[in-house]
Design a protein around this motif. Sequence first.
Motif, PDB file in Angstrom:
ATOM      1  N   PHE A  84       8.370  52.807  20.299  1.00  8.63           N
ATOM      2  CA  PHE A  84       7.350  52.528  21.505  1.00  8.63           C
ATOM      3  C   PHE A  84       6.668  53.695  22.176  1.00  8.63           C
ATOM      4  O   PHE A  84       5.428  53.821  22.531  1.00  8.63           O
ATOM      5  CB  PHE A  84       8.250  52.090  22.894  1.00  8.63           C
ATOM      6  CG  PHE A  84       8.563  50.612  22.860  1.00  8.63           C
ATOM      7  CD1 PHE A  84       9.803  50.280  22.435  1.00  8.63           C
ATOM      8  CD2 PHE A  84       7.707  49.868  23.343  1.00  8.63           C
ATOM      9  CE1 PHE A  84      10.094  48.728  22.581  1.00  8.63           C
ATOM     10  CE2 PHE A  84       7.790  48.382  23.188  1.00  8.63           C
ATOM     11  CZ  PHE A  84       9.357  47.934  22.903  1.00  8.63           C
ATOM     12  N   ASN A  85       7.118  55.178  21.818  1.00  8.99           N
ATOM     13  CA  ASN A  85       6.623  56.298  22.237  1.00  8.99           C
ATOM     14  C   ASN A  85       5.692  56.702  21.288  1.00  8.99           C
ATOM     15  O   ASN A  85       4.759  57.167  21.408  1.00  8.99           O
ATOM     16  CB  ASN A  85       7.680  57.315  22.639  1.00  8.99           C
ATOM     17  CG  ASN A  85       8.624  56.866  23.720  1.00  8.99           C
ATOM     18  OD1 ASN A  85       8.119  56.292  24.525  1.00  8.99           O
ATOM     19  ND2 ASN A  85       9.658  57.464  23.855  1.00  8.99           N
ATOM     20  N   THR A  86       5.799  56.332  19.917  1.00  7.36           N
ATOM     21  CA  THR A  86       5.158  56.903  18.909  1.00  7.36           C
ATOM     22  C   THR A  86       4.117  56.095  18.494  1.00  7.36           C
ATOM     23  O   THR A  86       3.260  56.694  17.641  1.00  7.36           O
ATOM     24  CB  THR A  86       5.991  57.528  17.853  1.00  7.36           C
ATOM     25  OG1 THR A  86       6.868  56.629  17.110  1.00  7.36           O
ATOM     26  CG2 THR A  86       6.856  58.576  18.230  1.00  7.36           C
ATOM     27  N   ALA A  87       4.340  54.911  18.534  1.00  8.58           N
ATOM     28  CA  ALA A  87       3.331  53.880  17.841  1.00  8.58           C
ATOM     29  C   ALA A  87       1.720  54.205  18.191  1.00  8.58           C
ATOM     30  O   ALA A  87       1.282  54.321  17.233  1.00  8.58           O
ATOM     31  CB  ALA A  87       3.468  52.547  18.215  1.00  8.58           C
ATOM     32  N   LEU A  88       1.432  54.242  19.408  1.00 10.10           N
ATOM     33  CA  LEU A  88       0.092  54.519  19.739  1.00 10.10           C
ATOM     34  C   LEU A  88      -0.593  55.776  19.372  1.00 10.10           C
ATOM     35  O   LEU A  88      -1.520  56.058  18.641  1.00 10.10           O
ATOM     36  CB  LEU A  88      -0.239  54.319  21.211  1.00 10.10           C
ATOM     37  CG  LEU A  88      -1.634  54.225  21.662  1.00 10.10           C
ATOM     38  CD1 LEU A  88      -2.385  52.975  21.201  1.00 10.10           C
ATOM     39  CD2 LEU A  88      -1.899  54.218  23.245  1.00 10.10           C
ATOM     40  N   PRO A  89       0.242  56.998  19.624  1.00 15.50           N
ATOM     41  CA  PRO A  89      -0.132  58.275  18.995  1.00 15.50           C
ATOM     42  C   PRO A  89      -0.365  58.137  17.494  1.00 15.50           C
ATOM     43  O   PRO A  89      -1.157  58.769  17.042  1.00 15.50           O
ATOM     44  CB  PRO A  89       1.012  59.262  19.326  1.00 15.50           C
ATOM     45  CG  PRO A  89       1.287  58.505  20.543  1.00 15.50           C
ATOM     46  CD  PRO A  89       1.453  57.029  20.412  1.00 15.50           C
TER      47      PRO A  89
ATOM     48  N   GLY B 262      10.986  54.265  13.195  1.00 18.96           N
ATOM     49  CA  GLY B 262       9.888  54.570  12.299  1.00 18.96           C
ATOM     50  C   GLY B 262       8.699  54.947  13.243  1.00 18.96           C
ATOM     51  O   GLY B 262       8.678  54.426  14.449  1.00 18.96           O
ATOM     52  N   TRP B 263       7.790  55.636  12.751  1.00 19.70           N
ATOM     53  CA  TRP B 263       6.558  55.980  13.646  1.00 19.70           C
ATOM     54  C   TRP B 263       5.879  54.876  14.276  1.00 19.70           C
ATOM     55  O   TRP B 263       5.252  54.984  15.443  1.00 19.70           O
ATOM     56  CB  TRP B 263       5.678  56.832  12.831  1.00 19.70           C
ATOM     57  CG  TRP B 263       6.282  58.287  12.338  1.00 19.70           C
ATOM     58  CD1 TRP B 263       6.787  58.395  11.252  1.00 19.70           C
ATOM     59  CD2 TRP B 263       6.578  59.439  13.154  1.00 19.70           C
ATOM     60  NE1 TRP B 263       7.231  59.579  10.997  1.00 19.70           N
ATOM     61  CE2 TRP B 263       6.981  60.061  12.158  1.00 19.70           C
ATOM     62  CE3 TRP B 263       5.992  59.768  14.282  1.00 19.70           C
ATOM     63  CZ2 TRP B 263       7.477  61.559  12.773  1.00 19.70           C
ATOM     64  CZ3 TRP B 263       6.564  61.132  14.824  1.00 19.70           C
ATOM     65  CH2 TRP B 263       7.322  62.042  14.082  1.00 19.70           C
ATOM     66  N   LEU B 264       5.536  53.881  13.503  1.00 18.49           N
ATOM     67  CA  LEU B 264       4.838  52.592  13.943  1.00 18.49           C
ATOM     68  C   LEU B 264       5.672  51.638  14.614  1.00 18.49           C
ATOM     69  O   LEU B 264       5.004  50.805  15.292  1.00 18.49           O
ATOM     70  CB  LEU B 264       4.012  52.044  12.873  1.00 18.49           C
ATOM     71  CG  LEU B 264       3.079  52.958  11.971  1.00 18.49           C
ATOM     72  CD1 LEU B 264       2.535  52.502  10.776  1.00 18.49           C
ATOM     73  CD2 LEU B 264       2.009  53.323  13.060  1.00 18.49           C
TER      74      LEU B 264
END
Lengths: 365, 275, 317
Positions: C178-183, C173-175
């Motif tokens: 690791f790579n996508t959570a902050l963005p 999932g997006w949240l």
Amino acid sequence: MARVVYDNVTKRFGEVTALRDFSLEIEDGEFVVLVGPSGSGKTTALRLIAGLEALTAGEIRVGERVVNRLAPRDRDIAMVFQDYALYPQMTVYQNLAFGLKMRKMPREEIDRRVHHTAEMLDIGELLQRKPRALSGGQRQRVALGRALVREPKAFLMDEPLSNLDAKLRVQTRGEIKHLQEQVGTTTVYVTHDQVEAMTMGDRVAVMSEGVLEQIGDPRTVYERPANVFVAGFIGSPSMSFSTMNAERRNGSLTLSREGLTLKVDERDMPASGVPHEVIVGVRPEHTVLWRDGAGLIGPIEGRVGYVEMLGREMFIGVSTPGDLRFTVHAAPDAAVRTGETVRFGLEPGSLYLFDAETERALTRA
Amino acid sequence: MNTASRAQVAFNYFLIILCSAVAVYPLVGILLASLYPSGAGNAPSGFALPPTFEWHNYVTAWQQGGFSGYFRTSVIVAAVMVPASVLLSILGGFAFATMQFRGSKVIFYLFILGLIIPTEATIVPLYYDVRAMGLLDTYWALILLEVSGEVAFGIFWMRAAFMSAPRSLLEAARIDGASSWKTLWRILVPFARPAILTLTVLTFADSWNEFFLALVFTVNHLTAPAGLASFSGRYTTNIALVSAGAVIVALPILVVFIIFQREFLRGMLTGAVKG
Amino acid sequence: MDVSSRGRLVSRAGGAVGSRRRPERLPGEARRIGYLYVAPAFILYAAFNLVPLAQGVNLSFYNWDGVTPGIWVGLANYQEFFTDPAIRSGYVHVLQLMVFYSFLPIVLGMFLAVVLSRIRIHGLTFFRMLLFLPLVITDVVTAVAWTWVYDVDGPLNTALKAVGLGHFIPSQGWLGSFNTALPAVGVFGLWGQFGFCLILFLAGVMKIPASLYEAARVDGANAIREFFAVTLPGLRYELQVVLVLSVIGTLGTFDEIYVLTYGGPGTATTVPAYIIWRRLAQTGQVGSAAALGIVLMLIVFVVTFAINRVMERGAGE
């Protein structure tokens, strides 16, 4: 007894001295105008009576009571502000009643006074309106009314007419004066307009840079100015001034400058000694186009710089070859054009002589 | 620039409609999502209308989710905090705008300081202070903290508003014999009504939206936002129900915003833009 | 994004405090009464802001778990700033978030404002209302809305799958990746701040006198030149305000982190405010939390000062 007295009042704002050793006694019921250019201290002087500023030195007395330390509300004065300062959220009635309410006056008395004042000023129908629904002239009357309704020992007016258009100003001028005579309250009135001062004041106090230059009734101030400043400030168009060398010869006085020589008439001769350099002043109405045999002082020749046609009369700005400037009065049909050369003369007995160094008037014999 | 082609105009409207739509989409989305059948695994795709309009999700959220309690807290806190904060700001702003007293400059600068001090700097000692006062998990904790946090801005705002009144107005009042109290309430406050309204609206928004403080200082008396966070944590997979809760919490501030748009905009833009 | 009153005026706090001529002591004026009016607000403020600030400084010199007596450690908590990777990463994260919360909204907002300002838009009030909504609605609510947007079966994934880009969807999932959570949090911030920037700059551009543009055009400037020569300087004040507001605001990010990610996955989205909360409320590192709070405040001071300085010097008036 409601005299207003300034006793050696000085007011300093930090480094700047706005009022210097100012002394003036205003009689009960008198209408005195403080007039002068901006920075002359006239508004400061007014605000000191009101208690809106604290004075640095001296005393101010209202009706024999020293008011230096008193808050404005305890001085029994009322003020009309230049921008009227009407309470925007209150009706005209409430505006007029406010000062009385603050003094815990009974409601019937307030009502009576408000209606009486409204009638005097012809604003009876406006009582329920708010200031923003009033014209400039109406607002001005409400401002006046607010002062009248308090029945104070003195009225203080800070350029109340300057926000009105010219015509309304002339009309209101008369109304204010008439009102004051009716009510008989001592009034101190501040303006920069010398016409207002001359037409309204019982006495006129001419001020400049914090100093009282001259106090007197309008006629005196006009006909016998104490110094160059007063002479130049009062009267419109203003007096023409020329600095000239004076020479006493055989009991008569000759003024000369840059090729222009004037012989001074007996009537204009100063009583005591004449300094070497004098400032000569003459009013436009006494400076006329040359007519032979009219007994004028002159002729003086000069070039026309400008022509002011006022309908009833004409004023011509002239400069001599020696660069002395004069304003010449002429009939409206005078055939004069800019750039032309004209000849004019000065009526004898109309010259004012001032000491070129002190600028004080040299008293006549 | 004056003679714009039809295409340009259309493009502009397209742009702004697009931006507005993006701004609003997530909110509209959860509104629709809240009407889906409650239960896990029923995630609305966001592009279809709900099959049925399950209005009773709201009832469920309100009762089961405990939102009635959360609302009570938020309302009580706001009802006390907003008038108190605005009142203190009026009094303080008035003093700074019209009076001269020794040390006024220093005190004023201290208030300005408060505008920059972030909550994070004081939250730690505050927790223990509040606990020591026995006010943990009470309405008073939130009320006192929020008011003390808002007065710095409020005083700055009211001072500016009062200072915009013409000086002659105050002088006329002094000559008329009004005391400072009367001058404030009879003359300056009516004059500054729009500014006071704006301040009230902004203060309410800050109170209603406050989350961090509620999280730290309350456990059983959660405010609406804190309650929502907790609710969301408890029912993570039940999107419809959580959305219903979110809409409930959003409603009051949304209504206030719609009614007082002008004040909000004025407060946020003037405070930012005007010098 | 909350309607932070504090942030609103931080930008001006650095600048002039605006004084008008102060009257000297006036006759008959009660001198003490000013204190009376200020007292209620000041007492409250001092009690809950100033005193705790001093206490916070004191606390920061201790190691304390909130229960047992604390141990004096001097500047050890502050040194952690350099040694503890958790703290550093918190700040790195907010720096990264600033791209989304500050830089992008400003650039986009300014660009769009310029484009939109050319035509008179009817119903601007209505659009303004919509564009302001993300900022006005409670952060927790908007964050919850975005958890739905990012949901496994939510609109974002549905849309991606529909256009055949489904393989981009991260497995956790997006949240949760690791790579996508902050963005992902960043995009939330961009969404929230953008409307405000657009409206603010639009209002600012409207204020620039048309005569300046005409003069530029007469001098032969093209659109890009016009922007840099007229528009950008004209928006200087708005830019300064938005910079301060957004940078300070991002430094204090908390609400959305709590709702969207709890700082995770792992520590991928921790931010200073969140770290402070955790250390205060969960891990019993009270002294450290206090120190972090003080440091955050100092950073806010410095940043505000720096931005104001740079912007005002650029004005050169």
